[in-house]
Design an enzyme around this catalytic site. Structure first.
Site, PDB file in Angstrom:
ATOM      1  N   LYS A 483     -13.993   5.282  13.556  1.00  0.00           N
ATOM      2  CA  LYS A 483     -13.888   3.865  13.185  1.00  0.00           C
ATOM      3  C   LYS A 483     -12.571   3.494  12.729  1.00  0.00           C
ATOM      4  CE  LYS A 483     -15.655   4.944   8.548  1.00  0.00           C
ATOM      5  NZ  LYS A 483     -16.735   4.574   7.570  1.00  0.00           N
ATOM      6  N   ARG A 581     -25.594   1.385  -0.880  1.00  0.00           N
ATOM      7  CA  ARG A 581     -24.809   0.358  -0.097  1.00  0.00           C
ATOM      8  C   ARG A 581     -25.572  -0.073   1.247  1.00  0.00           C
ATOM      9  NH1 ARG A 581     -19.377   3.007   2.264  1.00  0.00           N
ATOM     10  NH2 ARG A 581     -20.860   4.144   3.495  1.00  0.00           N
ATOM     11  N   TYR A 709      13.941 -10.039  -2.662  1.00  0.00           N
ATOM     12  CA  TYR A 709      13.526 -11.239  -3.394  1.00  0.00           C
ATOM     13  C   TYR A 709      13.225 -11.114  -4.988  1.00  0.00           C
ATOM     14  CZ  TYR A 709      11.918 -13.188   1.211  1.00  0.00           C
ATOM     15  OH  TYR A 709      12.033 -13.709   2.527  1.00  0.00           O
ATOM     16  N   MET A 758       8.027  -8.699   3.906  1.00  0.00           N
ATOM     17  CA  MET A 758       7.103  -8.788   5.094  1.00  0.00           C
ATOM     18  C   MET A 758       7.586  -7.892   6.281  1.00  0.00           C
ATOM     19  SD  MET A 758       5.643 -11.928   7.475  1.00  0.00           S
ATOM     20  CE  MET A 758       4.859 -12.663   5.996  1.00  0.00           C
TER      21      MET A 758
END
Length: 814
Positions: A483, A581, A709, A758
């Site tokens: 998964k 869950r 930054y 980023m």
């Protein structure tokens, strides 16, 4: 196996100088630069013609190493460490490895010969990997130093060894034989490599055969000259394409780029197909085929596995080159015999009319230079090479033997001339001795498509799978979780490998993951762990198997099965035993049983639950409570319905910590990808994922300047800053910046400076020798994903699954 200095000293018959004989040794090292060196390291201070490791003991002390094997104790470190004093450190390393090898009793395949050792080793590792937990020589560790280092890597989980041995002169194999002590021998072809180390070919054959003096069987291509020197007590298992007397007689034919090999005698007649047609690969494949026949594999299994063989890196590897060219990378060695093989490979792989050969000086040919380069010239002519580029002082002296040839004394001279050479629309064979560093040429010619990649080591995936298999009862099934894009590692490629290893089930979180795998040809049964009701029609369309965890979900699925006119559709029922869950609670069992009793629409394939604390032994009692409740609920459920489904509860940590609860199947997750929360277990797992990038730009900023930054990094002195093209959009947490985390450049750690952007991050590389374009490791062996997760106060799952799919995944076998 736990080793202490007290164990080791008598093995080496050594003098002991130190105080801490009970120190446990968990790492053997000969490299003072290794970042793996530490308190548990035993460092063998080897001395050579150009270097003496005794000179680095002081630096090693500073890095935390306190245990050394030496010929003498340098004055400046006397009394500061534990020293084992021996007459010959290399011999001591070999003696230790031989003693260590004697502690293990499982089949060992030993490979020697002039060519093909590494390829055969890697192919056998692939072919036998589904059935064995294999220890093998890393890369080409086949020397007097490499062999002992390879063997010392054995641990209690291994049940098959594959080691290669290389020699260059007489008396060397006598040292390697007790270290490898193969039970099964493979002798590859005997070529001209290292001829100068032997008086004649007979001496060379006899020396190589010494490796097999205690082997139960010897696999080789039938050859009367070789057979004259095989010991009479050794069982022979020979093969041939022409000698009728061979134990196994083969025939072959080519179809396109494939070769079909037929077993004609010595086993039931059948055919295999291999994706190669060059002589070297066919010969190497025949040796591998013989091993599978010796191990009595089923013919269909042999056919399936042999068809999946692949090119091995560091040998003949085909790559995309610049300007629509194709590279054949054989920058690993340069001898006359392998040049012939490489040119044959070039002819089979060529994709362009124009063919170029980049060739270094040739060593270990056994020929005089005049004769050698005359023969090379003949090969070039017969293979219709259009252009020859020679690199090295010797080949430069024989430039006149080649047509359309340019030569350079050094690789650096070639690199300087590169822009004017105009490589385009051609196939380029790059063939060079290691000392010429032809990897620089490959890097220049290889097409650059991505700067940031996540490399996935498929060999490591296989190793980790087999490690956890070794913990299971033979009858216990295994589901493997793929998964979340294979925990960030790539779902389809991992699934294909798992299908090769014949796991019983794959697990995905959502239907679209399973649909993608089925649409790509995966045939293994796939369980959808968290199906949404809207996906039920697609689940049935693609033959996926849903986990059912609620009455509402069950009723919705039954309606869809009825509408699709299906019956006995396989489902998996989940019980909630404390995770809280998903899953049916104990109080819901009566209603669940009532719905399923005599219901023709579905059949319960398995019943499962999920452990909440399998990785934390502080909650051992709670885990046992979960197991007991599961057993109670299963007994009622199965008795009332009269069914015998597959039962499973354990995840990766559960496999290790609660072996009594294996039931019928286990679910392997993060462990497959080389991650364990148990430090003692982690050392048995191999690193799967390495996130890499490059240095985009270097600059030096003065004291007082800032980076990034918010000016969160202020330089206290002149600082060299590297910019790396990877950032939080690629999955790197911003919390890893501002001096918390680091990257590795040329084996040295560089702290991350300022905020992670980023698409970029910056690092302080002051004191690190590097240049723009140099590779950078974001995580892998250093830092590890475990180290990152601890610093970030998260878990390894989050680190791996956060890597953006815009980062290209590159899959390889070492």
């Amino acid at each position: 196996m736990t080793l202490t200095l007290k164990h080791i000293v008598p093995v080496l018959n050594a003098q002991w100088k130190g105080e801490f004989g009970d120190i446990e040794i968990d790492h053997i090292s000969i490299d003072s630069r290794s970042l793996q060196n530490g308190p548990g390291t035993l460092f063998f201070a080897l001395s050579g013609p150009n270097n003496d490791a005794h000179n680095y003991i002081g630096e090693l002390l500073d890095s935390g190493v306190f245990n050394f094997v030496v010929t003498h104790i340098p004055d400046e470190v006397k009394g500061q460490a534990n020293f084992i004093i021996v007459p010959d450190v290399l011999l001591a390393l070999q003696q230790f490895a031989a003693w260590y090898r004697d502690k293990f009793h499982f089949p060992v395949i030993g490979i020697t010969g002039s060519n093909g050792k590494t390829i055969i080793k890697e192919w056998l590792n692939f072919l036998l990997g589904p059935d064995y937990n294999i220890i093998r020589s890393p890369k080409s560790y086949n020397s007097q130093v490499g062999v002992p280092l390879s063997v010392i890597g054995i641990n209690e989980m291994h049940n098959l060894g594959i080691f290669e041995a290389g020699i260059s002169t007489v008396a060397e194999m006598e040292r390697l034989e007790p270290i490898i002590r193969p039970t099964i021998g493979i002798l590859t072809n005997i070529g001209t490599a290292h001829d100068e180390g032997f008086a004649n070919i007979a001496d060379k054959i006899k020396e190589k055969l010494r490796l097999f003096k205690r082997s139960e069987v010897l696999i080789y291509q039938k050859n009367k000259t070789i057979e004259a020197f095989i010991q009479s007590g050794t069982k022979r298992f020979s093969w041939s394409f022409k000698e009728e007397e061979a134990e196994v007689l083969l025939a072959r034919r080519t179809e396109g780029e494939q070769t079909i090999i037929t077993i004609k005698k010595g086993a039931p007649e059948f055919e295999i197909t291999i994706p190669f047609r060059d002589e070297a690969s066919i010969e190497n494949a025949a040796h591998c085929l013989m091993v599978l026949l010796f191990f009595e594999y089923d013919p269909n299994e042999i056919k399936g596995r042999m068809s999946l063989l692949y090119p091995v890196e560091m040998r003949l590897v085909v790559k995309n080159g610049i300007n629509n060219s194709t590279l054949i990378d054989d920058s690993y060695s340069s001898d006359f015999q392998s040049l012939k093989i490489a040119l044959d490979f070039l002819e089979n792989q060529k994709q362009h009319k124009k063919k170029t050969l980049i060739l270094s000086d040739i060593f270990q040919s056994g020929l005089g230079n005049e004769e050698l380069y005359s023969r090379v010239s003949q090969l070039v002519v017969s293979n219709k090479i259009n252009r020859v580029i020679g690199i090295g002082p010797i080949i430069s002296a024989f430039k006149n033997k080649f047509v359309n040839c340019s030569t350079y004394e050094t690789t650096s001279e070639f690199l300087a001339a590169f822009p004017a050479l105009h490589f385009r629309d051609e196939t380029i064979l790059i063939k060079g001795a290691r000392q010429f560093r032809f990897e620089k040429i490959v890097a220049l010619l290889e097409e650059k498509t991505h700067e940031t990649v996540l490399e996935i080591n498929l060999n490591a995936v296989s190793h980790n799978l087999n490690f956890f298999k070794s913990k299971l009862r033979p009858e216990t099934k295994m589901m493997v979780m793929v998964k979340a894009f294979g925990y960030g590692n790539g779902g389809l490629e991992i699934a294909r490998l798992l299908e090769h290893h014949k796991v019983d089930y794959l697990g995905v979180a959502f239907a679209d993951e399973g649909i993608s795998l089925k649409a790509s040809g995966i045939s293994l049964p796939i369980m959808v762990m968290n199906p949404e009701s809207t996906s039920f029609p697609s689940i049935i369309q693609y033959g996926l198997e849903p986990e059912i965890y609620s009455l509402k979900g069950l009723e919705a699925f039954l309606k869809v099965v009825s509408a699709e006119k299906k019956s006995a559709y396989r489902i998996h029922i989940k019980f909630d035993t404390g995770m809280h869950r998903l899953g049916f609670e104990e109080k819901q069992l009566d209603e669940l049983i009532a719905i399923l009793r005599n219901n023709p629409l579905v059949t319960v394939q398995s019943v499962l639950s999920h452990m909440a604390t399998s990785d934390d032994l502080n909650h051992h009692a709670f885990a046992l409570q979960q197991i007991a409740l599961f057993e109670k609920m299963v007994t009622l459920f199965c008795t009332e319905l009269g069914i015998d489904p597959i039962l499973h509860m354990l995840n990766t940590s559960g496999i290790s910590n609660y072996p009594e609860a294996q039931f019928d199947m286990v679910r392997l997750g993060i462990g497959l990808y080389g991650i364990s929360n148990d430090a003692s277990e982690q050392k048995y797992l191999e690193n799967v994922s390495t996130l890499k990038s490059i240095i985009s730009q270097l600059r030096t900023i003065p004291a007082g300047d800032s980076v990034g930054y918010g000016r969160r990094f202020m330089a206290q002195h002149d600082t060299k800053i590297a910019t790396i093209p990877i950032g939080y959009a690629d999955g790197i947490s911003r919390h890893w910046g501002n001096g918390v985390g680091y990257i590795t450049i040329n084996g040295k750690r560089a702290p991350i400076t300022g905020s992670i952007c980023m698409d970029m991050l910056m690092a302080d590389v002051s004191g690190i020798s590097c240049k723009e374009g140099d590779p950078v490791v974001i995580f892998g062996l250093d830092p590890t994903v475990n180290e990152m997760s601890k610093s970030l106060k998260t878990i390894p799952y989050e680190i791996l699954t956060s890597i953006s799919q815009r980062v290209k995944r590159v899959f390889y076998r070492e």
